[in-house]
Scaffold this active site. Structure first.
Site, PDB file in Angstrom:
ATOM      1  N   THR A 156       9.773  -0.172  -1.910  1.00  0.00           N
ATOM      2  CA  THR A 156       8.490   0.718  -2.465  1.00  0.00           C
ATOM      3  C   THR A 156       7.251   0.130  -1.703  1.00  0.00           C
ATOM      4  O   THR A 156       7.227  -1.314  -1.846  1.00  0.00           O
ATOM      5  CB  THR A 156       8.495   1.151  -3.828  1.00  0.00           C
ATOM      6  OG1 THR A 156       8.312   0.049  -4.528  1.00  0.00           O
ATOM      7  CG2 THR A 156       9.620   2.023  -4.163  1.00  0.00           C
ATOM      8  N   THR A 206       3.846  -0.691  -2.591  1.00  0.00           N
ATOM      9  CA  THR A 206       2.971  -1.641  -3.290  1.00  0.00           C
ATOM     10  C   THR A 206       4.010  -2.903  -3.550  1.00  0.00           C
ATOM     11  O   THR A 206       3.552  -4.084  -3.670  1.00  0.00           O
ATOM     12  CB  THR A 206       2.334  -1.298  -4.565  1.00  0.00           C
ATOM     13  OG1 THR A 206       1.620  -0.136  -4.591  1.00  0.00           O
ATOM     14  CG2 THR A 206       1.551  -2.297  -5.235  1.00  0.00           C
ATOM     15  N   CYS A 207       5.260  -2.675  -3.874  1.00  0.00           N
ATOM     16  CA  CYS A 207       6.093  -3.650  -4.418  1.00  0.00           C
ATOM     17  C   CYS A 207       6.239  -4.744  -3.046  1.00  0.00           C
ATOM     18  O   CYS A 207       6.473  -5.743  -3.255  1.00  0.00           O
ATOM     19  CB  CYS A 207       7.548  -3.130  -4.817  1.00  0.00           C
ATOM     20  SG  CYS A 207       7.208  -1.982  -6.189  1.00  0.00           S
ATOM     21  N   SER A 208       6.685  -3.856  -1.938  1.00  0.00           N
ATOM     22  CA  SER A 208       7.173  -4.597  -0.725  1.00  0.00           C
ATOM     23  C   SER A 208       5.887  -5.400   0.154  1.00  0.00           C
ATOM     24  O   SER A 208       5.999  -6.192   0.752  1.00  0.00           O
ATOM     25  CB  SER A 208       7.743  -3.575   0.259  1.00  0.00           C
ATOM     26  OG  SER A 208       8.899  -3.302  -0.295  1.00  0.00           O
TER      27      SER A 208
END
Length: 162
Positions: free
Chosen positions: A48, A50-52
């Site tokens: 996803t 923001t996560c990545s």
């Protein structure tokens, strides 16, 4: 159930990962954290945005600095299966210190009281975004995000508190 907080002992739980020989393994959180200073950070989902692009890269980039401040383990947890977590980890070839752990059923996340229901978005039960600093199983920092925010759980936020 109340969310895990500063002063609490983390619950034990079993998470999955692929070892260096590409064998699927299960590991107890307590076995990784007993007698150590450990960061457990979690993301709502592998791959996803923001996560990545922000959360994981920040911990990878700051991992040497975190280690120099006494952190023994940096654990990334997501409610994804271990195959997804392995594929996601492989997108970070420069990573030396962050371990990607799968909480496939969300059982461990739920035991922390940090589950997030994203069913309306088609994602099911996931994890809230957070970063915990755990010293010998006891939470000393609990930076838990509200909603879809990314304001308190970065590697920089943990470094400031160390």
């Amino acid at each position: 159930m109340a969310s895990i907080a500063v002063g609490d002992v983390i619950p034990d739980g079993t998470l999955s990962y692929f070892d260096e020989e590409d064998h699927l393994q299960s590991v107890s959180i307590h076995s990784l954290a007993v007698g150590k200073k450990v960061i457990i950070f979690a993301v709502p989902g592998a791959f996803t945005p923001t996560c990545s692009m922000k959360h994981v890269p920040g911990f990878i980039e700051k991992s040497d600095e975190l280690k120099s401040k006494g952190v023994d383990e940096i654990l990334c947890v997501s409610v994804n299966d271990p195959f997804v977590m392995k594929a996601w980890a492989n997108t970070y070839p420069d990573n030396k210190h962050v371990k990607f752990l799968a909480d496939g059923s969300g059982k461990y996340t739920t035991s922390l009281g940090l589950e997030l229901d994203l069913s309306e978005k088609g994602l099911g039960i996931r994890s809230r975004r957070f970063a915990l600093l755990v010293e010998d199983l006891k939470v000393t920092i609990a930076n838990v995000e509200s909603g879809g925010e990314f304001t308190v759980s970065s590697a920089e936020d943990i470094l400031k508190a160390l």
